[in-house]
Motif scaffolding. Sequence first.
Motif, PDB file in Angstrom:
ATOM      1  N   CYS A  24       0.826  -1.214   0.000  1.00 20.84           N
ATOM      2  CA  CYS A  24       0.000   0.000   0.000  1.00 20.84           C
ATOM      3  C   CYS A  24       0.859   1.263   0.000  1.00 20.84           C
ATOM      4  O   CYS A  24       0.490   2.275  -0.611  1.00 20.84           O
ATOM      5  N   HIS A  32      -1.658   5.791  -7.278  1.00 21.48           N
ATOM      6  CA  HIS A  32      -2.771   4.982  -7.786  1.00 21.48           C
ATOM      7  C   HIS A  32      -3.921   5.010  -6.778  1.00 21.48           C
ATOM      8  O   HIS A  32      -3.698   5.000  -5.569  1.00 21.48           O
ATOM      9  N   ARG A  33      -5.136   5.059  -7.266  1.00 17.92           N
ATOM     10  CA  ARG A  33      -6.285   5.036  -6.368  1.00 17.92           C
ATOM     11  C   ARG A  33      -6.429   3.638  -5.756  1.00 17.92           C
ATOM     12  O   ARG A  33      -6.050   2.631  -6.358  1.00 17.92           O
ATOM     13  N   PHE A  34      -6.992   3.587  -4.571  1.00 14.95           N
ATOM     14  CA  PHE A  34      -7.187   2.314  -3.875  1.00 14.95           C
ATOM     15  C   PHE A  34      -8.480   1.670  -4.374  1.00 14.95           C
ATOM     16  O   PHE A  34      -9.562   1.906  -3.844  1.00 14.95           O
ATOM     17  N   ASP A  35      -8.344   0.847  -5.413  1.00 16.23           N
ATOM     18  CA  ASP A  35      -9.502   0.235  -6.060  1.00 16.23           C
ATOM     19  C   ASP A  35      -9.440  -1.287  -5.923  1.00 16.23           C
ATOM     20  O   ASP A  35      -8.661  -1.823  -5.118  1.00 16.23           O
ATOM     21  N   LEU A  36     -10.240  -1.977  -6.729  1.00 26.03           N
ATOM     22  CA  LEU A  36     -10.290  -3.435  -6.663  1.00 26.03           C
ATOM     23  C   LEU A  36      -8.943  -4.062  -6.998  1.00 26.03           C
ATOM     24  O   LEU A  36      -8.549  -5.065  -6.395  1.00 26.03           O
ATOM     25  N   THR A  37      -8.244  -3.481  -7.957  1.00 23.08           N
ATOM     26  CA  THR A  37      -6.932  -4.010  -8.328  1.00 23.08           C
ATOM     27  C   THR A  37      -5.970  -3.969  -7.145  1.00 23.08           C
ATOM     28  O   THR A  37      -5.217  -4.914  -6.899  1.00 23.08           O
ATOM     29  N   ASP A 153      -2.238   2.373 -14.564  1.00 23.43           N
ATOM     30  CA  ASP A 153      -3.685   2.452 -14.801  1.00 23.43           C
ATOM     31  C   ASP A 153      -4.190   1.374 -15.746  1.00 23.43           C
ATOM     32  O   ASP A 153      -5.402   1.226 -15.921  1.00 23.43           O
TER      33      ASP A 153
END
Length: 338
Positions: A24, A32-37, A153
């Motif tokens: 993290c 990077h945004r904290f998404d499903l990936t 991305d």
Amino acid sequence: MTRFNAVVKNVRPRTLLVSPLSYCVGVAVAGHRFDLTVLLGVLFHVLAPLAANAHNAVTDLVEDGRNVPGRLKLVETAGVGLLQRVLYASLGIMLVLSLVISFAQTLLWVFSVFLVLGYSSPRFRLKGRPVTGMAVFSMAVTEPYIAGALLGDSWWEIPRYDTYQPVVLGVFLFCWYFAKGIMKNVPDYAGDKAAGLRTIPVLLPSQLAGAWVAAAATTLVYAAFPVLVLLTDTPDRLVYAGVMVIPAVANMIFMVRARTPVEYNLVGQRDMYVSVIFLGLLLFGLRPSVGTALIGLLAVAVMAVVDLSGSDSRVSHHIARVDSVDSVVGSSGGGRNR
């Protein structure tokens, strides 16, 4: 249920947190945004140390007979075969996750397999080499950090950086966990020496000498972090993470004063709290938000729950007890891990 509990204790849930936290931190550096990936990446980096712990439980029987006698009974209860299936199932799930996450993560999966198997496997036994073993151990936080910092991305994309900040932080994390590895091997001095492992503490004349070296290395890395922040283009707000030098050094004082296996083991347990909180502060400093604060708090809470429930093979009563190793060593192929 008894067998399941034995497996849980052998995979050591309290040690599974530094890798996803470091991942993290890398994600935060990449912006990077904290998404499903990212969530899939977190799962990947929980499974990596889980697989390593399952593997180590099977391969480290000789030294564990001296260092953590109670673990031998846990291995016998869980079954060597089941622990090996946990290992290979984890590596397989990691492969699937890496193929979904990114090309870079897929390449790092190959590296992760080598780290997981090579660290304690009878063939390579990298943990028995003083510098190489600690370098591989340091990859427990460095590889996840790299994976997070390379998250783009799209599946193929790798972020471009205009500064050396990601490299500087990565090198620091490597050195930081290298020092932690020295500390980690001090409680295992007697068993590692009996098993012929050439760890850094074992090369020293006594366990106390190893404790002093570990204390010096730990103090140095924590004290160096604020200086690193001030001398590089790392965000200035990260300097507050340097406050962790206080509990880290206090814990090292306990280490040089320790004399019994249980006392040494308690130092290691406290050090993991210091490590997790330090990574949580780094994450929050890089991306201040309620979400990142909750991630750090959740990691500490998980450790506390694990400790309160005794769900770890290095709890004090497993250090103090004595169990026969014959049936466990025999079922794993004799003394192949010597």
